[in-house]
Design an enzyme around this catalytic site. Sequence first.
Site, PDB file in Angstrom:
ATOM      1  N   GLU A 292     -10.744  11.136  12.416  1.00  9.93           N
ATOM      2  CA  GLU A 292     -10.461  10.347  11.221  1.00  9.93           C
ATOM      3  C   GLU A 292     -11.506   9.274  10.950  1.00  9.93           C
ATOM      4  OE1 GLU A 292      -6.057   9.948  10.400  1.00  9.93           O
ATOM      5  OE2 GLU A 292      -6.048   9.761  12.585  1.00  9.93           O
TER       6      GLU A 292
ATOM      7  N   HIS B 283       3.335   7.761   9.772  1.00 12.02           N
ATOM      8  CA  HIS B 283       3.455   7.260   8.395  1.00 12.02           C
ATOM      9  C   HIS B 283       4.837   7.467   7.801  1.00 12.02           C
ATOM     10  CE1 HIS B 283      -0.734   6.168   8.067  1.00 12.02           C
ATOM     11  NE2 HIS B 283      -1.107   7.374   8.455  1.00 12.02           N
TER      12      HIS B 283
ATOM     13  N   ASP C 297      -8.025   9.088   5.503  1.00  9.58           N
ATOM     14  CA  ASP C 297      -8.600   8.028   6.333  1.00  9.58           C
ATOM     15  C   ASP C 297     -10.105   8.220   6.487  1.00  9.58           C
ATOM     16  OD1 ASP C 297      -6.217   6.772   6.655  1.00  9.58           O
ATOM     17  OD2 ASP C 297      -5.897   7.338   8.736  1.00  9.58           O
TER      18      ASP C 297
END
Length: 264
Positions: A155, A49, A181
């Site tokens: 996740e 990210h 997530d």
Amino acid sequence: MTLKLNPMRAALAAGNMQIGTWINLARNPAILTLLKSAGLDYARIDMEHSSPSIETVADMAVLGRALDFPVVVRPPEGNREWITRLLDVGVWGLHVPQVDTPEIAYDVVQAARYAPLGMRGMAGMGPGTDFDASVTATERLAHLNQQVHVTVMFESAEAFRHLDEIVAIDGIDAVTLGPTDLAQELGVFGTPRQNEVLDEHRHRLIAAAAQHGKHAAMLVDTVEEAKRWIEAGVRLIAYSSDVAVLRSSYATVAARLKASPGKP
């Protein structure tokens, strides 16, 4: 023998806590020297990210090894290409996202460990071997297998349906969850139930890790959160990130100064 030891593995084996933070913004490897001087035990670089290049990560990995300050990396994807490149440049730890099935977890281990534990791609001397030529190839591979530290991220609901199967896989050292997530997939993101539901999953993860002799890792934003999970048995804590710490600190100072001009 000049092959280096991974301080994180040694500390966790001795039952000691490891406190680190995420690096999302900083690109200067000197950030590792700063974090170590502040008393942290490791840094976790985010390539999923945020935007560090492989060259930046390689520079940080080499400095981390020189400082005995472990660098852990979350790759964009937990595939053979990324795992091979990161380990070869000297990264000591992997923080692998989206490990939803035992098959994915198995593939991660295969890419991260040499035989007989896996089928990691062979490389010559380099940062990941500390350019050491004093031991045999067999001794070197066995040593490197012992130093790599692999954390996998849960996740999704699918991952938790395979919780015990994934945690039990040899070569997985630690487990954690991706809170936002997971909350999004479970339909509780931004709702009053988010914290309650995530805590239920955190406790399931900690219990499974303890059952299989693995460690649970936890991301926290406050000291109070950290203490709570440490009391629950967590020994691998990631406190906030460079972005969050910098913004919070500057925002606090700016608000105080602007609220009372001339009266700091």
